[in-house]
Design a protein around this motif. Structure first.
Motif, PDB file in Angstrom:
ATOM      1  N   TYR A 189      38.638  30.151  32.993  1.00  0.00           N
ATOM      2  CA  TYR A 189      39.741  31.016  33.425  1.00  0.00           C
ATOM      3  C   TYR A 189      41.055  30.258  33.531  1.00  0.00           C
ATOM      4  CZ  TYR A 189      36.362  34.660  34.569  1.00  0.00           C
ATOM      5  OH  TYR A 189      35.391  35.630  34.488  1.00  0.00           O
ATOM      6  N   ALA A 190      41.024  28.933  33.379  1.00  0.00           N
ATOM      7  CA  ALA A 190      42.235  28.133  33.455  1.00  0.00           C
ATOM      8  C   ALA A 190      43.075  28.352  32.184  1.00  0.00           C
ATOM      9  CB  ALA A 190      41.880  26.655  33.608  1.00  0.00           C
ATOM     10  N   PRO A 191      44.409  28.297  32.294  1.00  0.00           N
ATOM     11  CA  PRO A 191      45.180  27.875  33.470  1.00  0.00           C
ATOM     12  C   PRO A 191      45.431  28.989  34.489  1.00  0.00           C
ATOM     13  CG  PRO A 191      46.663  28.331  31.655  1.00  0.00           C
ATOM     14  CD  PRO A 191      45.279  28.507  31.112  1.00  0.00           C
ATOM     15  N   ASP A 192      45.023  30.213  34.179  1.00  0.00           N
ATOM     16  CA  ASP A 192      45.195  31.277  35.169  1.00  0.00           C
ATOM     17  C   ASP A 192      44.121  32.336  34.938  1.00  0.00           C
ATOM     18  OD1 ASP A 192      46.185  33.474  33.352  1.00  0.00           O
ATOM     19  OD2 ASP A 192      47.780  32.025  33.010  1.00  0.00           O
ATOM     20  N   ALA A 193      43.938  33.162  35.928  1.00  0.00           N
ATOM     21  CA  ALA A 193      42.941  34.229  35.832  1.00  0.00           C
ATOM     22  C   ALA A 193      43.620  35.588  35.703  1.00  0.00           C
ATOM     23  CB  ALA A 193      42.045  34.211  37.066  1.00  0.00           C
ATOM     24  N   GLU A 194      44.835  35.573  35.169  1.00  0.00           N
ATOM     25  CA  GLU A 194      45.646  36.783  35.129  1.00  0.00           C
ATOM     26  C   GLU A 194      45.010  37.887  34.288  1.00  0.00           C
ATOM     27  OE1 GLU A 194      48.975  39.305  35.749  1.00  0.00           O
ATOM     28  OE2 GLU A 194      48.094  37.617  36.804  1.00  0.00           O
ATOM     29  N   LYS A 195      44.492  37.529  33.117  1.00  0.00           N
ATOM     30  CA  LYS A 195      44.026  38.587  32.217  1.00  0.00           C
ATOM     31  C   LYS A 195      42.828  39.345  32.773  1.00  0.00           C
ATOM     32  CE  LYS A 195      41.011  35.616  29.390  1.00  0.00           C
ATOM     33  NZ  LYS A 195      40.746  35.141  28.017  1.00  0.00           N
ATOM     34  N   VAL A 196      41.959  38.661  33.519  1.00  0.00           N
ATOM     35  CA  VAL A 196      40.779  39.341  34.022  1.00  0.00           C
ATOM     36  C   VAL A 196      41.135  40.413  35.046  1.00  0.00           C
ATOM     37  CG1 VAL A 196      40.281  37.797  35.957  1.00  0.00           C
ATOM     38  CG2 VAL A 196      38.408  38.940  34.789  1.00  0.00           C
ATOM     39  N   ALA A 197      42.281  40.239  35.707  1.00  0.00           N
ATOM     40  CA  ALA A 197      42.669  41.191  36.749  1.00  0.00           C
ATOM     41  C   ALA A 197      43.371  42.417  36.199  1.00  0.00           C
ATOM     42  CB  ALA A 197      43.571  40.503  37.768  1.00  0.00           C
ATOM     43  N   THR A 198      43.786  42.392  34.938  1.00  0.00           N
ATOM     44  CA  THR A 198      44.524  43.530  34.369  1.00  0.00           C
ATOM     45  C   THR A 198      43.742  44.836  34.481  1.00  0.00           C
ATOM     46  OG1 THR A 198      45.716  42.060  32.867  1.00  0.00           O
ATOM     47  CG2 THR A 198      45.664  44.409  32.309  1.00  0.00           C
ATOM     48  N   PRO A 199      42.475  44.900  34.037  1.00  0.00           N
ATOM     49  CA  PRO A 199      41.744  46.160  34.196  1.00  0.00           C
ATOM     50  C   PRO A 199      41.444  46.482  35.650  1.00  0.00           C
ATOM     51  CG  PRO A 199      40.305  44.450  33.315  1.00  0.00           C
ATOM     52  CD  PRO A 199      41.693  43.908  33.273  1.00  0.00           C
ATOM     53  N   TRP A 200      41.280  45.451  36.497  1.00  0.00           N
ATOM     54  CA  TRP A 200      41.025  45.715  37.909  1.00  0.00           C
ATOM     55  C   TRP A 200      42.231  46.377  38.564  1.00  0.00           C
ATOM     56  CZ3 TRP A 200      38.796  40.179  39.075  1.00  0.00           C
ATOM     57  CH2 TRP A 200      37.532  40.062  38.473  1.00  0.00           C
TER      58      TRP A 200
END
Length: 293
Positions: free
Chosen positions: A255-266
């Protein structure tokens, strides 16, 4: 689609389904009252891999049709966009909904663990086995966040996966099992979706992926607790603590350098509190928790 409808049946309503980000998902309602789901890859990156992804998902759905795993039934696939504008897969609609709220998260984690253990117990003939798992990062590919106050933490975590993968017993993996890919009807799993990454590999890797998602979604403690839920559900993990840590760090560091994309659908499901800064803090705290054990 028309080849898979009954005589006189036609699609009379189309509605987008939220919760995914790799493809467009639409709910179709027919004049016969049937609910169908059309999955379509339109993003440039995923278009390049669509044939392999959709062919693999179609094969897995065929395999699961004769099991107790609550997966959709395959109706048709056009992996090369021969008939559709984009590569697409048509399947039945499953009941239930995705749950990502903090309320009830611990109870749901135990339910998820039980379902994952059942997936791992699925007997698969050698000829039907999916591809061997692929790691989603390596020590050389990990990029730590530019704005981190904990560079030593990242260096320690990367060093911990700089080794050969531990020996393991391989079995059937969903490979992308997390709350966003599980439908619940009450407290019961009514569907498991998104089988494009299905692989053959260690149970630890599937458990690690769900644990990382729970850490980001509900906090590090939720992620650290998930392997215990899995073992209480009858699942078996690596006996060696360092091996277990390897698989969990390998997934979290992807998930590095950020976990931004995984939160988009959430966020589309209501979790607007999952800001980039909160996700980075949770990821780093989760890494720290893994390294402290």
């Amino acid at each position: 689609m028309e080849r898979h409808l009954a005589d006189g049946e036609r699609v009379e309503a189309v509605a987008p389904l939220a919760g995914g980000w790799t493809s467009e998902i639409r709910r179709l309602t027919t004049t016969a009252g049937r609910g169908l789901v059309l999955r379509t890859f339109t993003d440039a990156f995923f278009l390049r891999h669509a044939e392999g992804l959709l062919t693999r998902e179609a094969n897995v759905l065929r395999l699961l049709a004769g099991t107790d795993i609550p997966a959709a039934r395959l109706l048709g696939v056009d992996a090369t966009a021969e008939h559709c504008a984009y590569p697409s897969l048509l399947m039945t609609l499953l009941p239930g909904s995705v749950r990502v709220t903090d309320e009830g998260a611990q109870t749901r984690a135990a339910v998820l663990a039980g379902q994952l253990a059942r997936i791992h117990r699925l007997p698969v003939a050698a000829a039907d086995r999916p591809r061997t798992y692929q790691p989603w990062t390596t020590p050389a590919r990990v990029r730590r966040p530019e704005r981190t106050g904990r560079p030593g933490l990242w260096e320690h975590a990367i060093a911990a996966i700089d080794r050969e993968p531990p020996p393991h017993r391989a079995l059937f993996l969903h490979r992308d099992f997390h709350p966003g890919n599980v439908l619940l009807d009450g407290d019961t799993v009514s569907g498991v979706v998104d089988w494009v990454e299905t692989s053959w590999g260690p149970a630890d890797l599937d458990v690690a992926h769900c644990a990382t998602a729970l850490a980001l979604l509900h906090g590090p403690a939720a992620g650290l607790a998930f392997p215990g839920h899995y073992e209480r559900a009858g699942g078996a993990l690596s006996a060696d603590a360092a091996d277990r840590r390897y698989w969990r760090l390998l997934d979290a560091l992807a998930y590095a350098p950020d976990a931004e994309k995984v939160a988009t659908p959430w966020r589309t499901l209501g979790r607007t509190d999952l800001t980039p800064s909160l996700l980075q803090a949770r990821l780093e705290d989760y890494l720290d928790g893994l390294l402290s054990r």
